[in-house]
Motif scaffolding. Structure first.
Motif, PDB file in Angstrom:
ATOM      1  N   UNK A  31       0.806  -1.223   0.000  1.00 15.43           N
ATOM      2  CA  UNK A  31       0.000   0.000   0.000  1.00 15.43           C
ATOM      3  C   UNK A  31       0.841   1.276   0.000  1.00 15.43           C
ATOM      4  N   UNK A  32       2.136   1.173   0.350  1.00 18.73           N
ATOM      5  CA  UNK A  32       2.952   2.380   0.516  1.00 18.73           C
ATOM      6  C   UNK A  32       3.041   3.228  -0.759  1.00 18.73           C
ATOM      7  N   UNK A  33       3.307   2.658  -1.942  1.00 18.94           N
ATOM      8  CA  UNK A  33       3.469   3.517  -3.127  1.00 18.94           C
ATOM      9  C   UNK A  33       2.193   4.219  -3.582  1.00 18.94           C
ATOM     10  N   UNK A  34       1.019   3.705  -3.180  1.00 16.04           N
ATOM     11  CA  UNK A  34      -0.232   4.280  -3.684  1.00 16.04           C
ATOM     12  C   UNK A  34      -0.966   5.105  -2.640  1.00 16.04           C
ATOM     13  N   UNK A  35      -0.493   5.127  -1.405  1.00 16.10           N
ATOM     14  CA  UNK A  35      -1.179   5.890  -0.370  1.00 16.10           C
ATOM     15  C   UNK A  35      -1.239   7.385  -0.684  1.00 16.10           C
ATOM     16  N   UNK A  36      -0.150   8.010  -1.168  1.00 14.61           N
ATOM     17  CA  UNK A  36      -0.267   9.440  -1.510  1.00 14.61           C
ATOM     18  C   UNK A  36      -1.358   9.717  -2.541  1.00 14.61           C
ATOM     19  N   UNK A  37      -1.447   8.869  -3.561  1.00  7.58           N
ATOM     20  CA  UNK A  37      -2.453   9.076  -4.601  1.00  7.58           C
ATOM     21  C   UNK A  37      -3.858   8.862  -4.064  1.00  7.58           C
ATOM     22  N   UNK A  38      -4.031   7.881  -3.162  1.00  6.45           N
ATOM     23  CA  UNK A  38      -5.349   7.643  -2.585  1.00  6.45           C
ATOM     24  C   UNK A  38      -5.810   8.844  -1.769  1.00  6.45           C
ATOM     25  N   UNK A  39      -4.907   9.389  -0.952  1.00  6.38           N
ATOM     26  CA  UNK A  39      -5.280  10.536  -0.119  1.00  6.38           C
ATOM     27  C   UNK A  39      -5.601  11.758  -0.967  1.00  6.38           C
ATOM     28  N   UNK A  40      -4.783  12.026  -1.983  1.00  2.00           N
ATOM     29  CA  UNK A  40      -5.046  13.188  -2.834  1.00  2.00           C
ATOM     30  C   UNK A  40      -6.352  13.022  -3.618  1.00  2.00           C
ATOM     31  N   UNK A 239      10.755   8.057   9.496  1.00  2.00           N
ATOM     32  CA  UNK A 239      10.768   8.969   8.360  1.00  2.00           C
ATOM     33  C   UNK A 239      10.642   8.220   7.033  1.00  2.00           C
ATOM     34  N   UNK A 240      11.169   6.994   6.969  1.00  2.00           N
ATOM     35  CA  UNK A 240      11.161   6.258   5.703  1.00  2.00           C
ATOM     36  C   UNK A 240       9.755   5.850   5.264  1.00  2.00           C
ATOM     37  N   UNK A 241       9.002   5.088   6.069  1.00  2.00           N
ATOM     38  CA  UNK A 241       7.681   4.674   5.591  1.00  2.00           C
ATOM     39  C   UNK A 241       6.696   5.819   5.433  1.00  2.00           C
ATOM     40  N   UNK A 242       6.866   6.895   6.191  1.00  2.00           N
ATOM     41  CA  UNK A 242       5.870   7.961   6.144  1.00  2.00           C
ATOM     42  C   UNK A 242       6.198   9.026   5.101  1.00  2.00           C
ATOM     43  N   UNK A 243       7.475   9.241   4.800  1.00  2.00           N
ATOM     44  CA  UNK A 243       7.859  10.362   3.947  1.00  2.00           C
ATOM     45  C   UNK A 243       8.361   9.936   2.571  1.00  2.00           C
ATOM     46  N   UNK A 244       8.954   8.759   2.444  1.00  2.00           N
ATOM     47  CA  UNK A 244       9.681   8.428   1.222  1.00  2.00           C
ATOM     48  C   UNK A 244       8.850   8.616  -0.042  1.00  2.00           C
ATOM     49  N   UNK A 245       7.640   8.077  -0.086  1.00  2.00           N
ATOM     50  CA  UNK A 245       6.826   8.164  -1.295  1.00  2.00           C
ATOM     51  C   UNK A 245       6.503   9.618  -1.630  1.00  2.00           C
ATOM     52  N   UNK A 246       6.128  10.396  -0.623  1.00  2.00           N
ATOM     53  CA  UNK A 246       5.818  11.812  -0.850  1.00  2.00           C
ATOM     54  C   UNK A 246       7.066  12.561  -1.310  1.00  2.00           C
ATOM     55  N   UNK A 257       4.993   3.447  -9.426  1.00  2.00           N
ATOM     56  CA  UNK A 257       5.777   2.286  -9.823  1.00  2.00           C
ATOM     57  C   UNK A 257       7.256   2.486  -9.506  1.00  2.00           C
ATOM     58  N   UNK A 258       7.785   3.681  -9.834  1.00  2.00           N
ATOM     59  CA  UNK A 258       9.193   3.960  -9.542  1.00  2.00           C
ATOM     60  C   UNK A 258       9.449   3.983  -8.040  1.00  2.00           C
ATOM     61  N   UNK A 259       8.509   4.563  -7.277  1.00  2.00           N
ATOM     62  CA  UNK A 259       8.625   4.555  -5.821  1.00  2.00           C
ATOM     63  C   UNK A 259       8.665   3.118  -5.317  1.00  2.00           C
ATOM     64  N   UNK A 260       7.783   2.271  -5.855  1.00  2.00           N
ATOM     65  CA  UNK A 260       7.748   0.881  -5.433  1.00  2.00           C
ATOM     66  C   UNK A 260       9.045   0.152  -5.715  1.00  2.00           C
ATOM     67  N   UNK A 261       9.633   0.410  -6.883  1.00  2.00           N
ATOM     68  CA  UNK A 261      10.894  -0.236  -7.224  1.00  2.00           C
ATOM     69  C   UNK A 261      12.033   0.256  -6.325  1.00  2.00           C
ATOM     70  N   UNK A 262      12.036   1.537  -5.994  1.00  2.00           N
ATOM     71  CA  UNK A 262      13.061   2.068  -5.092  1.00  2.00           C
ATOM     72  C   UNK A 262      12.930   1.448  -3.702  1.00  2.00           C
ATOM     73  N   UNK A 263      11.699   1.326  -3.226  1.00  2.00           N
ATOM     74  CA  UNK A 263      11.488   0.707  -1.923  1.00  2.00           C
ATOM     75  C   UNK A 263      11.850  -0.771  -1.950  1.00  2.00           C
TER      76      UNK A 263
END
Length: 427
Positions: A31-40, A239-246, A257-263
Motif C-alpha cells: 500500500x505504501x506507493x499508492x497511499x499518496x495518490x489515494x489521499x489526494x 521517516x522512511x515509511x511515512x515520507x519516502x513516497x511523498x 511504480x518507480x517509488x515501489x521499485x526504489x522501496x
C-alpha cells in the motif's frame, strides 16, 4: 534453557514465525506507493497537504498501538503467543479491505485505528522468538524479523506500484487478501511457543506502557537506557515509511511504480543485512559496534536525501545501500535487552518496547510530515523536500549517544551479566 530451545521443532517454528511476519509486511509494503495518490484523490488536496494527512493517519495507528501494545504483550504471556498472533492478523485483513473501500478520509482513519488496535503482531513475534531461542543467539534471530520486513519491502512495494497502475484501490484489496492468507497459514502451521508452566496471570494493572516501564526500571536500569535509545531511534526511522513516497514524488516526480521499485531496493538491502550479514557481523564485532555502524549508516545516507536535486534522483539509489547497515541497530539492542530480563517476562518486555516505539511513531509522523509540508508548500521561503531526512539523521545520532551510555552501564554496573564483548570496554 527450555526444551523448546534445543529441539528441531524450534528451528521449524522459527521459520514459521518468519513467514508469518513476511506475509504481514508484504501486505503493508503493497500500500505504501499508492497511499499518496489515494489521499489526494479522496481529499482533492496537494501532495504537501496529503503528506500531513498521512502523518495524522500514522499518528492514529501509533496511538492505538501505544495503548494496546502492552495489553497484547501481557495477553500473550497468559494465553500464549499463537492466539494473539492470529487475532492480530485477522485485524489487519479487515483494516486493509476497509481502506480499499474507504469513500472518505474519515473511513481511512477508522481503518488505521483498527489496524493499530489489532496490529501488535511484531512484539508477540519477538516474544515468540525469545521463547524458542537461547539468549546468546537472540540478537541474530531477532534479525529475522528485520529480514522479513526487508523481504516484504522487496516484493510488496513493487507489487503495489504495478497494481496501482491498474487502480489506486486495487493494492489495498490485495493487501487484505494476503493478510487473510497469512491468517490461514498461521492457523494450520504456527505452533505455540510458550509452555503452560511459564505462563502468568493477566494483570490489567501491568498492561500499559508506563506501568511496564516502571516494572522494568525496578528490575534494572540497563533496560531503560536501551529502551530510550530504541524509542529515539524509531522516531528517526519512521521517516522512511511515512515520507519516502511523498518525497520521491515531490522531489523527482516519480510515479508510484518507480517509488515501489526504489522501496524494493531498500528491502533488498535490509534483507541482506538482517537476514545474512547480522549473523556474521554480530558474533565478530559484538552488539555495541553493530549499533554504532547502524546509526552512522543512517546518518550518512540521510545527507544524500537532503542534497539531491530535482534531476538527481539517481542519487537515491546510492543512498539506499549506504543506509542498509542501519538494519544492525534495532536487533542488536533487542538482543541485549532480552538478556537483561527473565524468560517469564519476555512478552511484557516486548510489549513495553512496542509501546515505547509507538511513542516514537506518535511523535515522528506529524513531525516529519509537518517539516515536509513547511519546506514544499507553495510559497515556502526555502524549498527542500529532503529536510525531514536531515532531521532524522540528527535524531539517529542522538539515539546512538543514549545507547552508548546504557551499554557502559551494562558493562560496569553489575546489575546484569555483562555482554560477551564487554571486556574491551571494561579494560
Amino acid at each position: 534453557m527450555a526444551e523448546s530451545k534445543s529441539t528441531p521443532a524450534a528451528k521449524s517454528s522459527l521459520v514459521f514465525v518468519f513467514l508469518v511476519v513476511l506475509i504481514d509486511m508484504l501486505g503493508f509494503g503493497i500500500i505504501v506507493p499508492v497511499l499518496p495518490k489515494l489521499i489526494t484523490s479522496i481529499t482533492g488536496s496537494s501532495l504537501s497537504s496529503a503528506a500531513v494527512y498521512a502523518g495524522w493517519l500514522a499518528f492514529a495507528y501509533a496511538a492505538m498501538q501505544f495503548v494496546f501494545g502492552p495489553i497484547v504483550g501481557n495477553l500473550s504471556d497468559h494465553y500464549g503467543r499463537r492466539p494473539v498472533l492470529l487475532g492480530a492478523l485477522g485485524g489487519y485483513a479487515i483494516a486493509y479491505i476497509l481502506m480499499g473501500f474507504a469513500p472518505s478520509l474519515f473511513w481511512l482513519f477508522v481503518a488505521r485505528i483498527i489496524a493499530g488496535v489489532m496490529g501488535a503482531s511484531f512484539s508477540t513475534a519477538y516474544a515468540y522468538i525469545a521463547d524458542i531461542t537461547p539468549p546468546e543467539k537472540r540478537a541474530q534471530n531477532f534479525g529475522l524479523i528485520g529480514a522479513a520486513f526487508g523481504l516484504g519491502f522487496i516484493f510488496g512495494p513493487a507489487i503495489g506500484g504495478i497494481l496501482g497502475e491498474y487502480g489506486t484501490r486495487l493494492p489495498f484489496f490485495a493487501a487484505g487478501f494476503l493478510a487473510a492468507l497469512n491468517l490461514l497459514f498461521g492457523f494450520f502451521m504456527l505452533k505455540e511457543s510458550l509452555p503452560r508452566e511459564k505462563r502468568r496471570k493477566f494483570d490489567i494493572a501491568r498492561a500499559n506502557a508506563l506501568v511496564a516501564l516502571r516494572g522494568l526500571h525496578g528490575q534494572n536500569k540497563v533496560v531503560i537506557w536501551y529502551a530510550a535509545a530504541l524509542t529515539v531511534w524509531m522516531t528517526a526511522h519512521v521517516v522512511y515509511p511515512i515520507i519516502f513516497a511523498f518525497y520521491a514524488m515531490e522531489a523527482f516526480g516519480w510515479s508510484g511504480l518507480t517509488v515501489g521499485l526504489a522501496l524494493a531496493c531498500v528491502g533488498i538491502g535490509a534483507a541482506i543485512v538482517q537476514g545474512l550479514l547480522i549473523r556474521v557481523l554480530i558474533p565478530r564485532i559484538g552488539e555495541r559496534n553493530a549499533v554504532i555502524i547502524g546509526a552512522i549508516s543512517m546518518a550518512a545516507s540521510t545527507i544524500v536525501y537532503v542534497v539531491a536535486g530535482p534531476d538527481q534522483g539517481w542519487l537515491i539509489f546510492i543512498a539506499i545501500p549506504m543506509g542498509a547497515l542501519q538494519g544492525l541497530f534495532q536487533p542488536s539492542i533487542n538482543g541485549l535487552m532480552s538478556q537483561a530480563v527473565s524468560d517469564e517476562t519476555q512478552g511484557e518486555l516486548q510489549g513495553a518496547v512496542a509501546s515505547l516505539q509507538s511513542i516514537a511513531s506518535v511523535i515522528g509522523p506529524p513531525l516529519f510530515t509537518a517539516v515536509f509540508a513547511a519546506f514544499t508548500i507553495a510559497g515556502t521561503i526555502y524549498y527542500l523536500p529532503g529536510a525531514p531526512f536531515g532531521l532524522a539523521g540528527i535524531v539517529s545520532l542522538f539515539a546512538l549517544a543514549i545507547f552508548l551510555r546504557g551499554y557502559a552501564l551494562h558493562c560496569t554496573s553489575g546489575l546484569v551479566e555483562p555482554p560477551p564483548d564487554a571486556k574491551t570496554i571494561i579494560d
